[in-house]
Design a protein around this motif. Structure first.
Motif, PDB file in Angstrom:
ATOM      1  N   ALA A  11       0.830  -1.204   0.000  1.00 19.94           N
ATOM      2  CA  ALA A  11       0.000   0.000   0.000  1.00 19.94           C
ATOM      3  C   ALA A  11       0.868   1.259   0.000  1.00 19.94           C
ATOM      4  O   ALA A  11       0.604   2.208  -0.754  1.00 19.94           O
ATOM      5  CB  ALA A  11      -0.936  -0.009   1.205  1.00 19.94           C
ATOM      6  N   ILE A  12       1.913   1.263   0.804  1.00 18.35           N
ATOM      7  CA  ILE A  12       2.809   2.428   0.849  1.00 18.35           C
ATOM      8  C   ILE A  12       3.532   2.609  -0.478  1.00 18.35           C
ATOM      9  O   ILE A  12       3.617   3.731  -1.000  1.00 18.35           O
ATOM     10  CB  ILE A  12       3.807   2.278   2.019  1.00 18.35           C
ATOM     11  N   ALA A  13       4.029   1.524  -1.059  1.00 17.82           N
ATOM     12  CA  ALA A  13       4.709   1.618  -2.353  1.00 17.82           C
ATOM     13  C   ALA A  13       3.752   2.101  -3.441  1.00 17.82           C
ATOM     14  O   ALA A  13       4.135   2.884  -4.311  1.00 17.82           O
ATOM     15  CB  ALA A  13       5.307   0.269  -2.735  1.00 17.82           C
ATOM     16  N   THR A  14       2.503   1.641  -3.383  1.00 14.19           N
ATOM     17  CA  THR A  14       1.507   2.069  -4.374  1.00 14.19           C
ATOM     18  C   THR A  14       1.200   3.552  -4.233  1.00 14.19           C
ATOM     19  O   THR A  14       1.064   4.264  -5.236  1.00 14.19           O
ATOM     20  CB  THR A  14       0.220   1.237  -4.229  1.00 14.19           C
ATOM     21  N   ILE A  15       1.095   4.047  -3.007  1.00 11.72           N
ATOM     22  CA  ILE A  15       0.846   5.479  -2.785  1.00 11.72           C
ATOM     23  C   ILE A  15       2.006   6.305  -3.328  1.00 11.72           C
ATOM     24  O   ILE A  15       1.795   7.309  -4.024  1.00 11.72           O
ATOM     25  CB  ILE A  15       0.615   5.755  -1.284  1.00 11.72           C
ATOM     26  N   PHE A  16       3.240   5.886  -3.031  1.00 12.55           N
ATOM     27  CA  PHE A  16       4.395   6.617  -3.556  1.00 12.55           C
ATOM     28  C   PHE A  16       4.462   6.532  -5.079  1.00 12.55           C
ATOM     29  O   PHE A  16       4.836   7.495  -5.739  1.00 12.55           O
ATOM     30  CB  PHE A  16       5.698   6.100  -2.940  1.00 12.55           C
ATOM     31  N   TRP A  17       4.122   5.380  -5.642  1.00  9.57           N
ATOM     32  CA  TRP A  17       4.112   5.229  -7.101  1.00  9.57           C
ATOM     33  C   TRP A  17       3.083   6.164  -7.732  1.00  9.57           C
ATOM     34  O   TRP A  17       3.357   6.808  -8.736  1.00  9.57           O
ATOM     35  CB  TRP A  17       3.806   3.781  -7.468  1.00  9.57           C
ATOM     36  N   TYR A  18       1.915   6.240  -7.127  1.00  6.13           N
ATOM     37  CA  TYR A  18       0.836   7.059  -7.683  1.00  6.13           C
ATOM     38  C   TYR A  18       1.204   8.537  -7.649  1.00  6.13           C
ATOM     39  O   TYR A  18       0.879   9.281  -8.564  1.00  6.13           O
ATOM     40  CB  TYR A  18      -0.457   6.818  -6.914  1.00  6.13           C
ATOM     41  N   ASN A  19       1.886   8.958  -6.612  1.00  3.76           N
ATOM     42  CA  ASN A  19       2.237  10.371  -6.458  1.00  3.76           C
ATOM     43  C   ASN A  19       3.635  10.708  -6.962  1.00  3.76           C
ATOM     44  O   ASN A  19       4.011  11.865  -6.992  1.00  3.76           O
ATOM     45  CB  ASN A  19       2.140  10.788  -4.983  1.00  3.76           C
ATOM     46  N   GLY A  20       4.402   9.697  -7.354  1.00  2.37           N
ATOM     47  CA  GLY A  20       5.801   9.922  -7.697  1.00  2.37           C
ATOM     48  C   GLY A  20       6.071   9.983  -9.181  1.00  2.37           C
ATOM     49  O   GLY A  20       5.175  10.102 -10.012  1.00  2.37           O
ATOM     50  N   LYS A  21       7.360   9.875  -9.471  1.00  7.21           N
ATOM     51  CA  LYS A  21       7.826   9.919 -10.848  1.00  7.21           C
ATOM     52  C   LYS A  21       7.920   8.505 -11.395  1.00  7.21           C
ATOM     53  O   LYS A  21       8.382   7.588 -10.723  1.00  7.21           O
ATOM     54  CB  LYS A  21       9.201  10.577 -10.911  1.00  7.21           C
ATOM     55  N   ALA A  22       7.529   8.317 -12.632  1.00 10.45           N
ATOM     56  CA  ALA A  22       7.513   6.990 -13.249  1.00 10.45           C
ATOM     57  C   ALA A  22       8.928   6.439 -13.439  1.00 10.45           C
ATOM     58  O   ALA A  22       9.131   5.234 -13.384  1.00 10.45           O
ATOM     59  CB  ALA A  22       6.790   7.038 -14.588  1.00 10.45           C
ATOM     60  N   GLU A  23       9.918   7.319 -13.630  1.00 10.46           N
ATOM     61  CA  GLU A  23      11.263   6.825 -13.903  1.00 10.46           C
ATOM     62  C   GLU A  23      11.941   6.219 -12.675  1.00 10.46           C
ATOM     63  O   GLU A  23      12.984   5.611 -12.790  1.00 10.46           O
ATOM     64  CB  GLU A  23      12.147   7.933 -14.497  1.00 10.46           C
TER      65      GLU A  23
END
Length: 103
Positions: A11-23
């Protein structure tokens, strides 16, 4: 505990992925953790089928061992993600360092 720890990590990784940079390849990290969560969920279902209601009353030693295993899975997922990130080298920093050191 392994299921709980990996679900929180996913869940934490998904939240960071959603709000972060794709690279930053955070999607890869999230998929690693969701895959581990799915594996632990299947393991929990099978164990519940085998032992029944006793599944919900594990001894403290088993909970501690499961916690260590869950933290180990999270750490291994981070190591795999870091290797992927270093291989992909999204900012080109490693390539630049290697090119600069050959001159």
């Amino acid at each position: 505990m392994t299921l709980l720890i990996t679900v929180f990590a996913a869940a934490i990784a998904t939240i960071f992925w959603y709000n972060g940079k794709a690279e930053r390849k955070l999607g890869t990290l999230a998929l690693i953790y969701w895959g581990a969560s799915l594996m632990w969920f299947v393991d929990a279902v099978v164990e519940y089928i085998e032992v029944g209601a006793e599944f919900f009353e594990p001894p403290m030693a088993d909970m501690i061992n499961d916690s260590y295993l869950g933290l180990s899975v999270v750490a291994l997922g981070l190591v795999i993600w870091l290797v992927v990130l270093l291989i992909k080298d999204p900012d080109g920093k490693i390539k630049a360092k290697l090119a600069g050191s050959t001159k």
